[in-house]
Design a protein around this motif. Structure first.
Motif, mmCIF file in Angstrom:
data_model
loop_
_atom_site.group_PDB
_atom_site.id
_atom_site.type_symbol
_atom_site.label_atom_id
_atom_site.label_comp_id
_atom_site.label_asym_id
_atom_site.label_seq_id
_atom_site.Cartn_x
_atom_site.Cartn_y
_atom_site.Cartn_z
ATOM 1 N N CYS A 193 0.855 -1.179 0.000
ATOM 2 C CA CYS A 193 0.000 0.000 0.000
ATOM 3 C C CYS A 193 0.897 1.236 0.000
ATOM 4 N N PRO A 206 -1.982 8.187 -4.751
ATOM 5 C CA PRO A 206 -3.333 7.905 -5.271
ATOM 6 C C PRO A 206 -3.252 6.855 -6.368
ATOM 7 N N ARG A 207 -4.397 6.308 -6.738
ATOM 8 C CA ARG A 207 -4.444 5.195 -7.681
ATOM 9 C C ARG A 207 -3.789 5.512 -9.029
ATOM 10 N N MET A 248 -0.202 5.183 -8.428
ATOM 11 C CA MET A 248 0.115 3.799 -8.070
ATOM 12 C C MET A 248 0.175 2.915 -9.309
ATOM 13 N N ASP A 249 -0.776 3.080 -10.210
ATOM 14 C CA ASP A 249 -0.792 2.265 -11.428
ATOM 15 C C ASP A 249 0.453 2.510 -12.269
ATOM 16 N N VAL A 284 -2.719 -1.426 -2.763
ATOM 17 C CA VAL A 284 -3.813 -0.530 -2.388
ATOM 18 C C VAL A 284 -3.303 0.899 -2.406
ATOM 19 N N ALA A 285 -4.025 1.774 -3.072
ATOM 20 C CA ALA A 285 -3.683 3.197 -3.119
ATOM 21 C C ALA A 285 -4.493 3.947 -2.073
ATOM 22 N N THR A 286 -4.020 5.133 -1.719
ATOM 23 C CA THR A 286 -4.628 5.863 -0.603
ATOM 24 C C THR A 286 -6.060 6.320 -0.886
ATOM 25 N N ASP A 287 -6.433 6.417 -2.175
ATOM 26 C CA ASP A 287 -7.799 6.847 -2.490
ATOM 27 C C ASP A 287 -8.696 5.681 -2.924
ATOM 28 N N ASP A 288 -8.234 4.453 -2.715
ATOM 29 C CA ASP A 288 -9.045 3.291 -3.070
ATOM 30 C C ASP A 288 -10.189 3.055 -2.085
#
Length: 282
Positions: free
Chosen positions: A137, A141-142, A145-146, A163-167
């Motif tokens: 994690c 943000p996503r 992260m991607d 897991v991203a922080t805005d998921d």
């Protein structure tokens, strides 16, 4: 007649091997010294006329990036610079604007800082061989992260879940939600058999809140904040001074163990497993 009450509650203590390790990214698996979040935040603030030092940018590290920007703007020296330049206090709308400027910069440049930290590939392979699940994690943000996952995979750093922080609806660190989302996705049966590995205090607090063992990383992470090459050029006494500072800060945050880098993790997992066999919990 006196009645005696007997408490028959059963306390279950897991006794077995580590089931899952949940890794942070910057300063843990990639980006020795954790530069991607900090340097790009400096550039984002500069676009609003505010000079931020690298040491200031590092203070809130581990938080989600919107929260990081807000916490950075609330530092007294930074807040004074903002008022001097803009004539008013920073607002949440300003945080939104800085975040909007930060995000495309982070997406575009996160790959510049995605060099693999020595030992990461070997440790991930060791965990796979031992049947230990590999989660992760981040405060990213996503959309970032991607992009990071794509760059990291090209260099062989592959985890089973990220897991991203805005998921999640409740946000990120220091709450337990990202770590626990990994537990669910990986099918780990007991949080006390999971290990959170992180280089920041919010990341350690996240693992503790989730009921996990926690391992802090001192030399590769945010607290020392040097590239591997910079670290190699320092006199041994200076390296030891910086190491001691990072160890103390991470231990004060509650880390069960602190090590230099991810390369030292397998021995700690062996130690954790030896303690769990005796019925110990985090």
């Amino acid at each position: 007649m006196t009645q005696h009450h007997q408490d028959y509650r059963y306390t279950r203590h897991y006794q077995g091997q580590v089931q899952a390790v949940i890794f942070d990214w910057a300063g843990t698996l990639v980006d020795f010294g954790s530069f991607a979040p900090t340097r790009i935040l400096i550039d984002a603030f500069a676009g609003f006329g505010i000079t931020i030092t690298l040491s200031e940018a590092r203070i809130p590290m581990g938080l989600g990036k919107w929260d990081h920007i807000k916490a950075l703007g609330q530092q007294p020296a930074v807040a004074q610079r903002w008022v001097a330049h803009h004539g008013r206090d920073m607002t949440d709308s300003d945080v939104d604007a800085i975040y909007a400027a930060f995000l495309p910069l982070q997406i575009a440049r996160v790959g510049e800082y995605s060099d693999v930290i020595p030992g990461a590939l070997e440790v991930l392979a060791d965990l796979a061989e031992r049947g230990i699940r590999r989660g992760s994690c981040s405060g990213y943000p996503r959309v970032v992260m991607d992009k990071l996952l794509e760059h990291a995979a090209q260099k062989g750093v592959i985890v089973e879940h990220a897991v991203a922080t805005d998921d999640l609806p409740h946000g990120g660190r220091p709450g337990p939600w990202m770590a626990l989302a990994n537990v669910i996705a990986l099918g780990a049966g007991d949080v006390s058999a999971c290990v959170k590995v992180d280089d920041t205090t919010p990341g350690i607090e996240e693992g503790l809140a989730a009921g996990m063992w926690t391992v802090g990383l001192a030399l590769s992470g945010n607290e020392v904040g040097l590239t591997l090459q910079e670290l190699k050029t320092l006199p041994p006494a200076e390296v030891e001074r910086k190491r001691a500072f990072a160890y103390q800060k991470l231990m004060r945050a509650g880390a069960h163990f602190v090590i230099d880098t991810i390369a030292d993790l397998p021995a700690i997992l062996d130690l954790i497993e030896s303690r769990m066999v005796k019925g110990e919990r985090p």
